[in-house]
Design a protein around this motif. Structure first.
Motif, short mmCIF file in Angstrom:
data_model
loop_
_atom_site.label_atom_id
_atom_site.label_comp_id
_atom_site.label_asym_id
_atom_site.label_seq_id
_atom_site.Cartn_x
_atom_site.Cartn_y
_atom_site.Cartn_z
N ASN A 1 0.80 -1.22 0.00
CA ASN A 1 0.00 0.00 0.00
C ASN A 1 0.83 1.28 0.00
O ASN A 1 0.29 2.37 0.20
N ASN A 2 2.15 1.15 -0.21
CA ASN A 2 3.06 2.30 -0.23
C ASN A 2 2.96 3.11 1.07
O ASN A 2 2.89 4.34 1.05
N ILE A 3 2.95 2.39 2.19
CA ILE A 3 2.89 3.00 3.51
C ILE A 3 4.28 2.94 4.12
O ILE A 3 4.93 1.90 4.10
N THR A 4 4.73 4.06 4.67
CA THR A 4 5.98 4.09 5.41
C THR A 4 5.67 4.43 6.86
O THR A 4 4.59 4.93 7.17
N GLY A 5 6.61 4.12 7.74
CA GLY A 5 6.40 4.42 9.15
C GLY A 5 7.15 3.47 10.04
O GLY A 5 8.09 2.79 9.62
N PRO B 1 -3.92 9.68 1.79
CA PRO B 1 -4.93 9.86 2.84
C PRO B 1 -5.98 8.76 2.90
O PRO B 1 -6.27 8.25 4.00
N GLU B 2 -6.55 8.37 1.78
CA GLU B 2 -7.59 7.35 1.80
C GLU B 2 -7.02 5.98 2.22
O GLU B 2 -7.69 5.24 2.94
N THR B 3 -5.81 5.70 1.86
CA THR B 3 -5.16 4.45 2.25
C THR B 3 -4.89 4.44 3.75
O THR B 3 -5.15 3.45 4.44
N VAL B 4 -4.37 5.53 4.27
CA VAL B 4 -4.08 5.64 5.70
C VAL B 4 -5.37 5.49 6.51
O VAL B 4 -5.41 4.75 7.50
N ASP B 5 -6.44 6.14 6.07
CA ASP B 5 -7.71 6.02 6.79
C ASP B 5 -8.25 4.60 6.76
O ASP B 5 -8.74 4.09 7.78
N THR B 6 -8.14 3.94 5.62
CA THR B 6 -8.61 2.55 5.50
C THR B 6 -7.81 1.63 6.42
O THR B 6 -8.38 0.78 7.11
N ILE B 7 -6.51 1.81 6.45
CA ILE B 7 -5.66 0.97 7.30
C ILE B 7 -5.99 1.21 8.77
O ILE B 7 -6.09 0.26 9.55
N PHE B 8 -6.19 2.47 9.16
CA PHE B 8 -6.51 2.72 10.56
C PHE B 8 -7.86 2.11 10.94
O PHE B 8 -8.01 1.57 12.04
N ASP B 9 -8.81 2.15 10.02
CA ASP B 9 -10.11 1.50 10.29
C ASP B 9 -9.93 0.00 10.51
O ASP B 9 -10.55 -0.58 11.40
N LYS B 10 -9.05 -0.62 9.72
CA LYS B 10 -8.78 -2.06 9.90
C LYS B 10 -8.09 -2.33 11.24
O LYS B 10 -8.40 -3.31 11.92
N ILE B 11 -7.17 -1.45 11.62
CA ILE B 11 -6.48 -1.61 12.90
C ILE B 11 -7.47 -1.51 14.05
O ILE B 11 -7.42 -2.29 15.00
N ARG B 12 -8.40 -0.57 13.95
CA ARG B 12 -9.41 -0.41 15.01
C ARG B 12 -10.27 -1.66 15.17
O ARG B 12 -10.75 -1.94 16.27
N MET B 13 -10.46 -2.42 14.10
CA MET B 13 -11.26 -3.64 14.15
C MET B 13 -10.42 -4.88 14.46
O MET B 13 -10.96 -5.95 14.70
#
Length: 134
Positions: A34-38, A55-67
């Motif tokens: 997903n071309n995410i760094t960190g 932004p949309e990728t980061v938001d999607t990933i955070f939603d998955k983390i919350r679940m």
């Protein structure tokens, strides 16, 4: 424009090395796709993660983390737009920090970031340093 999120959470994973290695492998694979760094820091049965990307990728990933059942008590510390990646140069992408050597490398990188005089980077540096030093 890019986005970064920084959060802390309590771990629900078993303390077995297999569970932890599976988490590391999954995080690295998904973030590369997903071309995410960190960074992901694990200490005292807690996670601190900073990740950045579209932004949309980061938001999607955070939603998955919350679940994700491996996390509980998730607290989002930073959720903001950034002009450039903060962790792109650190270990060439996404890194899991879980031992003293990796923590020292991260501390060195954070010191370098602090000198960059970037307000968002400095805020993230402070969060990570506080987490590491607790």
């Amino acid at each position: 424009m890019l986005k970064t999120i920084c959060y802390i959470s309590d771990s629900r994973i078993n303390k077995s090395i297999t569970d932890f290695n599976n988490l590391i492998r999954t995080a690295k694979t998904n973030n590369a796709k997903n071309n995410i760094t960190g960074i992901l820091v694990y200490k005292n049965n807690n996670f601190l993660q900073v990740f950045e990307g579209a932004p949309e990728t980061v938001d999607t990933i955070f939603d998955k983390i919350r679940m994700d059942q491996r996390h509980q008590n998730i607290f989002k510390i930073i959720d903001t737009s950034i002009d450039q990646r903060i962790f792109e140069e650190y270990k060439f992408g996404f890194t899991v920090v879980s031992d003293k050597h990796a923590l020292q490398n991260l501390s060195d990188y954070l010191e370098w970031l602090r000198n960059a005089d970037n307000m968002i980077a400095n805020e993230i540096v402070t969060m990570v340093e506080n987490f590491i030093n607790q």
